[in-house]
Design a protein around this motif. Structure first.
Motif, PDB file in Angstrom:
ATOM      1  N   ASN A  95       0.960  -1.031   0.016  1.00  0.00           N
ATOM      2  CA  ASN A  95      -0.225  -0.052   0.010  1.00  0.00           C
ATOM      3  C   ASN A  95       0.934   1.358   0.113  1.00  0.00           C
ATOM      4  OD1 ASN A  95      -2.381  -1.642   0.327  1.00  0.00           O
ATOM      5  ND2 ASN A  95      -2.007  -1.615   2.413  1.00  0.00           N
ATOM      6  N   ASN A 103       0.604   3.975  -1.564  1.00  0.00           N
ATOM      7  CA  ASN A 103      -0.198   5.096  -1.671  1.00  0.00           C
ATOM      8  C   ASN A 103      -0.469   5.476  -0.167  1.00  0.00           C
ATOM      9  OD1 ASN A 103      -0.436   6.128  -4.384  1.00  0.00           O
ATOM     10  ND2 ASN A 103      -1.602   4.204  -4.548  1.00  0.00           N
ATOM     11  N   SER A 104      -1.081   4.589   0.569  1.00  0.00           N
ATOM     12  CA  SER A 104      -1.406   4.941   1.974  1.00  0.00           C
ATOM     13  C   SER A 104      -0.097   5.335   2.756  1.00  0.00           C
ATOM     14  CB  SER A 104      -2.029   3.561   2.732  1.00  0.00           C
ATOM     15  OG  SER A 104      -3.369   3.551   2.090  1.00  0.00           O
ATOM     16  N   ASN A 152       1.008   8.654   2.186  1.00  0.00           N
ATOM     17  CA  ASN A 152      -0.005   9.744   2.655  1.00  0.00           C
ATOM     18  C   ASN A 152       0.100   9.856   4.245  1.00  0.00           C
ATOM     19  OD1 ASN A 152      -1.676  11.537   0.494  1.00  0.00           O
ATOM     20  ND2 ASN A 152      -1.471   9.275  -0.160  1.00  0.00           N
ATOM     21  N   LYS A 154      -1.501  13.908   1.091  1.00  0.00           N
ATOM     22  CA  LYS A 154      -1.649  14.614  -0.152  1.00  0.00           C
ATOM     23  C   LYS A 154      -2.272  15.920  -0.137  1.00  0.00           C
ATOM     24  CE  LYS A 154      -4.353  12.892  -3.417  1.00  0.00           C
ATOM     25  NZ  LYS A 154      -4.936  12.137  -4.564  1.00  0.00           N
ATOM     26  N   ILE A 212     -10.888  14.478   4.916  1.00  0.00           N
ATOM     27  CA  ILE A 212     -10.967  13.124   4.946  1.00  0.00           C
ATOM     28  C   ILE A 212     -12.194  13.264   6.179  1.00  0.00           C
ATOM     29  CG2 ILE A 212     -10.144  10.751   5.933  1.00  0.00           C
ATOM     30  CD1 ILE A 212      -8.683  11.671   3.211  1.00  0.00           C
ATOM     31  N   LYS A 215     -15.529  13.942   4.393  1.00  0.00           N
ATOM     32  CA  LYS A 215     -16.215  12.842   3.612  1.00  0.00           C
ATOM     33  C   LYS A 215     -16.660  11.694   4.395  1.00  0.00           C
ATOM     34  CE  LYS A 215     -13.579  11.345  -0.164  1.00  0.00           C
ATOM     35  NZ  LYS A 215     -14.501  11.857  -1.163  1.00  0.00           N
ATOM     36  N   ALA A 216     -15.967  11.454   5.464  1.00  0.00           N
ATOM     37  CA  ALA A 216     -16.529  10.519   6.519  1.00  0.00           C
ATOM     38  C   ALA A 216     -17.956  10.798   6.988  1.00  0.00           C
ATOM     39  CB  ALA A 216     -15.498  10.306   7.660  1.00  0.00           C
ATOM     40  N   ASP A 222     -20.561  10.344   4.451  1.00  0.00           N
ATOM     41  CA  ASP A 222     -20.842   9.049   4.309  1.00  0.00           C
ATOM     42  C   ASP A 222     -21.820   8.556   5.583  1.00  0.00           C
ATOM     43  OD1 ASP A 222     -17.930   7.762   2.433  1.00  0.00           O
ATOM     44  OD2 ASP A 222     -19.658   8.685   1.666  1.00  0.00           O
ATOM     45  N   GLU A 280     -11.918   5.734   5.084  1.00  0.00           N
ATOM     46  CA  GLU A 280     -12.047   6.986   4.145  1.00  0.00           C
ATOM     47  C   GLU A 280     -10.695   7.189   3.540  1.00  0.00           C
ATOM     48  OE1 GLU A 280     -14.423   8.632   2.910  1.00  0.00           O
ATOM     49  OE2 GLU A 280     -15.960   7.879   3.970  1.00  0.00           O
ATOM     50  N   ARG A 281      -9.710   7.243   4.465  1.00  0.00           N
ATOM     51  CA  ARG A 281      -8.301   7.709   4.270  1.00  0.00           C
ATOM     52  C   ARG A 281      -7.766   6.695   3.142  1.00  0.00           C
ATOM     53  NH1 ARG A 281      -6.690   8.757   9.772  1.00  0.00           N
ATOM     54  NH2 ARG A 281      -6.916  10.774   9.966  1.00  0.00           N
ATOM     55  N   GLN A 282      -7.969   5.428   3.557  1.00  0.00           N
ATOM     56  CA  GLN A 282      -7.486   4.476   2.395  1.00  0.00           C
ATOM     57  C   GLN A 282      -8.124   4.683   1.067  1.00  0.00           C
ATOM     58  OE1 GLN A 282      -8.147   0.571   4.526  1.00  0.00           O
ATOM     59  NE2 GLN A 282      -6.772   1.215   6.150  1.00  0.00           N
ATOM     60  N   TYR A 334      -9.503   7.457  -0.085  1.00  0.00           N
ATOM     61  CA  TYR A 334      -9.103   8.803  -0.534  1.00  0.00           C
ATOM     62  C   TYR A 334      -7.510   8.768  -1.213  1.00  0.00           C
ATOM     63  CZ  TYR A 334      -8.429  13.784  -1.021  1.00  0.00           C
ATOM     64  OH  TYR A 334      -7.970  15.074  -1.329  1.00  0.00           O
ATOM     65  N   TYR A 335      -6.832   8.029  -0.655  1.00  0.00           N
ATOM     66  CA  TYR A 335      -5.307   8.103  -0.885  1.00  0.00           C
ATOM     67  C   TYR A 335      -5.114   6.818  -1.956  1.00  0.00           C
ATOM     68  CZ  TYR A 335      -4.503  11.443   2.480  1.00  0.00           C
ATOM     69  OH  TYR A 335      -4.719  12.611   3.553  1.00  0.00           O
ATOM     70  N   GLY A 336      -6.166   6.095  -2.232  1.00  0.00           N
ATOM     71  CA  GLY A 336      -5.825   5.313  -3.229  1.00  0.00           C
ATOM     72  C   GLY A 336      -5.743   3.778  -3.236  1.00  0.00           C
ATOM     73  N   ASP A 337      -5.538   3.312  -2.111  1.00  0.00           N
ATOM     74  CA  ASP A 337      -5.276   1.888  -1.929  1.00  0.00           C
ATOM     75  C   ASP A 337      -6.370   1.127  -1.641  1.00  0.00           C
ATOM     76  OD1 ASP A 337      -1.947   2.537  -0.180  1.00  0.00           O
ATOM     77  OD2 ASP A 337      -2.712   1.857  -2.230  1.00  0.00           O
TER      78      ASP A 337
END
Lengths: 679, 69
Positions: free
Chosen positions: A122, A124-125, A128, A133, A170, A173-174, A177, B36-38, B40-43
């Motif tokens: 992972n 990307n994670s 970040n 980002k 983030i 967004k949470a 949702d 959400e983080r996972q 959003y950051y693409g994984d």
């Protein structure tokens, strides 16, 4: 995070492989890269952003054309990429690499330990978690396009920046949702309801909740717009106050005074209206009950006079006499005797204590109504007079203001004054409309927030819940609680950070700005302005605007560093990251440049400056020379011949370095080391 | 009088408590934000995001019922 090394392969101007090692020294924490315009400062900055996040800055042209032109002409499927070696806050070393070969893209991160590379899952994670980002653009910073953070266009930049550095993206967004999932649970609960009672109530609840959200959004927007127009009017007033015409100044000063008077009258009118409402709720029954109370009191008095109310003798006394069989005079009263029957007869007319008590209370309340009526009449009359006076004053002042405005607008020879006046009138008009919209939205919100709990209580009082309904109700209730937690976190964080940011900005401004100015943040619009020591907004020069923007960015970075340890984990924790900045100094004069250049390395762990000669010569070099750990020069190699062109060179520490070399084989930018002052 | 070491322990414990989730709702909020983080950051797939959040809610309710029982 600290950057250790970067390798560029066929990336934009950088043909072939070009690499650079960053200074990671604690004291000499600056890596200085000299680069004249067009040689690749922006491309270098974007190489870092692209490698980590596959994003680029707004001013980066043709972001889809990353492959170097020469490499492309040699082989259109040539690969290009960027590798960055960095260390995290614990000293662990990683290598991030992003590469494109034809249509194949890859992004990988490896941990380097004992000369062995271990791939990270992972990636990307992971990246970040090091620098998110949405915060990256403040650390890898495009200085040339910094723009103003103050004024109409600036407030959204400041708001957005603060929210991003706090990690709002983030969390919001949470929240969205969770909200939509809660509504879905509520809908499922309604659908499982065969009786229809719950679904009806739930439908009404959902409608009211939607209205509440809409009202809150409207209120927020209105408040921001109102603040914007208020600031605009202040600006215009400032300009009118300092205009060249003495007459206009005088009339405008008079107008401002009248406007203040009008505000006061409106405030008094509002208070009088509120007082009226209070009087009505306190004394309306008194006023309406006055005649009835008088009639009732008259009846009681008459009956007392006639001896019927209260009765002349007490029931308890008569019963006691009969029981004891002894009269109050001491004579014996035997049952069956004439005296006994006569006394017994008196019971029919005796008054019982409860009745006496009720009559006493009634008299007391009726008397109180009479007294209050007299008192409230005076108060109502005073209130009516007060309201009438306010109305009269408001009408008079509004007329006077209109006349004054006409005087100013009629200044035929002063077109700029005229246009300012028109702008002012428009702003006032828009402000009034927004205030009306705000008032309506607040009233709607108040009403809906009042209605909502009672509807929810109605649902909970129903006993016709199936197990299916209970399940969804429980889920919906739980989701609602989680929603509240996230909302509260966001609200608390935003309130806290405004103060902290402005404290930091002022800390820097105190060091840099010549005048006794400080920064002020409007909490509604997030507009940051310079004010003087009388709290009057200053018309900022371009240099002052840029200074304000740079100090704001430094403050954000500092705030992010402080939040690194924050572990509530709803908001993204902060980051300790290098500050890589492309051409930050723009319109700053030499002295400001020097100040800012010297302050930046003190406030961050690692700095990379990408500077053209116009930015660094003079005060900047003077202030940062001792802190430079590594120094590089970007040279543009050109196939064309120099011909009559002057040599493009810069002087670094007495040595001459080319910035352009003509007559080369291919066009490219090369990165050449100038000095390593730490190894 | 509280010793320096004791004071240090108390401060560290308070900091730990302050930074750890105070109740089940905060814990759930934290889990959801991580999802959400996972995403959003693409994984993580955006589509799976909502179903994972629903799963969190279901698990928390089950846990709550078990604890109450």
């Amino acid at each position: 995070m600290k950057l250790r090394k970067i390798e560029l392969k066929n990336f934009r101007q950088f043909y072939g492989e070009q690499s650079l090692t960053f200074s990671t020294d604690k004291n000499k924490n600056i890596t200085l890269i000299h680069a004249e315009n067009g040689t690749g400062k922006t491309a270098f900055l974007n190489a870092i952003l692209w490698c980590f996040y596959e994003v680029t800055t707004q001013n980066f042209k043709d972001p889809t054309s990353m492959l170097n032109k020469v490499a492309k002409s040699e082989d259109s499927s040539s690969s290009y990429g960027v590798k960055i070696e960095f260390e995290d806050d614990n000293g662990r070393i990683f290598l991030a690499q992003r590469a494109v070969s034809g249509t194949n893209k890859s992004f990988k991160i490896f941990e380097l330990e004992d000369h062995l590379y271990t791939e990270i899952d992972n990636p990307n994670s992971f990246i970040n978690s090091v620098i998110p980002k949405d915060m990256s653009k403040y650390f890898f910073f495009q200085g040339e396009g910094i723009g103003k953070i103050s004024g109409a266009k600036g407030d959204s930049i400041v708001r957005k920046a603060i929210r991003e550095i706090l990690g709002f993206t983030i969390a919001e967004k949470a929240l969205q949702d969770v909200r939509s999932i809660r509504k879905a649970y509520q809908t499922s609960m309604s659908n499982a309801d065969t009786s229809g009672k719950v679904s009806d109530l739930q439908k009404r609840i959902s409608q009211i909740e939607d209205k509440i959200f809409a009202s809150k959004d409207t209120i927020k927007e209105c408040e921001q717009t109102i603040s914007f127009y208020e600031e605009k009017i202040l600006d215009i007033d400032q300009k009118l106050k300092s205009c060249d015409s003495a007459v206009i100044k005088q009339v405008h000063a008079l107008r401002l005074d009248k406007e203040q008077q009008l505000q006061r009258e409106k405030q008094l009118q509002k208070q009088a209206k509120e007082e009226k409402s209070t009087l009505i709720s306190d004394f309306a029954t008194t006023v309406f009950g006055l005649r009835l109370s008088q009639t009732a009191l008259d009846f009681i008095d008459e009956s007392e006079y006639k001896g019927t109310i209260p009765a002349p003798y007490n029931e308890q006394l008569v019963n006691d006499i009969l029981k004891e069989a002894i009269c109050i005079c001491g004579a014996e009263i035997r049952p069956g005797s004439e005296a006994f029957s006569k006394i017994n007869e008196m019971l029919k007319q005796a008054s019982d204590p409860m009745l006496e008590s009720r009559i006493r209370k009634a008299r007391s309340q009726l008397t109180s109504i009479q007294q209050n009526a007299a008192k409230s009449k005076k108060m109502f009359l005073a209130n009516i007079q007060s309201l009438a006076l306010c109305d009269e004053n408001i009408v008079r002042l509004a007329k006077e203001l209109e006349e004054l405005s006409i005087q100013i607008q009629g200044s035929e020879k002063l077109d700029d004054i005229k246009s300012l006046e028109l702008e002012r009138a428009r702003a006032h008009n828009n402000l009034r409309q927004e205030e009306q919209t705000l008032g309506r939205a607040k009233a709607n919100l108040e009403r809906d927030e009042k209605d909502l709990p009672s509807l929810k209580n109605e649902i909970s009082r129903l006993d016709s819940f199936s197990s299916e309904m209970l399940k969804f109700r429980e889920l919906a209730t739980y989701a609602e609680k989680v929603e509240e937690v996230i909302e509260q976190t966001l609200s608390n964080a935003e309130k806290d950070v405004e103060l902290r940011i402005i404290e930091k900005v002022n800390k820097y401004l105190k060091l840099f700005v010549r005048q006794d100015y400080k920064a002020k943040l409007n909490p509604t619009t997030f507009d940051i302005r310079l004010v003087d020591n009388n709290d009057v907004v200053v018309a900022e020069s371009d240099g002052q605007s840029l200074l304000l923007s740079l100090t704001f960015i430094s403050s954000l970075i500092e705030l992010s560093r402080e939040r690194k340890k924050a572990s509530g984990q709803i908001l993204t924790p902060g980051a300790i990251a290098p500050f890589v900045v492309d051409a930050p100094f723009g319109d700053l004069d030499n002295k400001y440049k020097g100040h800012v250049a010297s302050a930046i390395p003190d406030s961050v762990e690692q700095v990379v400056f990408l500077l053209s000669s116009s930015h660094w010569e003079g005060k900047v070099e003077e202030n940062i020379r001792s802190k430079i750990g590594r120094e590089y020069n970007m040279v543009l190699e050109e196939p064309s011949v120099a011909d009559i062109k002057e040599a493009d060179q810069i002087v670094i520490q007495g040595n001459i370095f080319d910035t352009v070399r003509y007559g080369q084989t291919i066009e490219r930018t090369v990165i050449e080391e100038v000095g390593d002052y730490v190894s | 009088m509280t010793s320096f070491e004791e004071l240090k322990k108390q401060i560290l414990a308070a900091e730990k408590e302050a930074s750890s989730p105070q109740n089940c709702y905060q814990n759930t909020a934290r889990l959801i934000v991580n999802i959400e983080r996972q995403a959003y950051y693409g994984d993580e797939s955006e589509n799976k995001r909502l179903s994972r959040i629903r799963e969190v809610f279901s698990n928390e309710i089950k846990k709550k019922s078990t604890n109450e029982a």
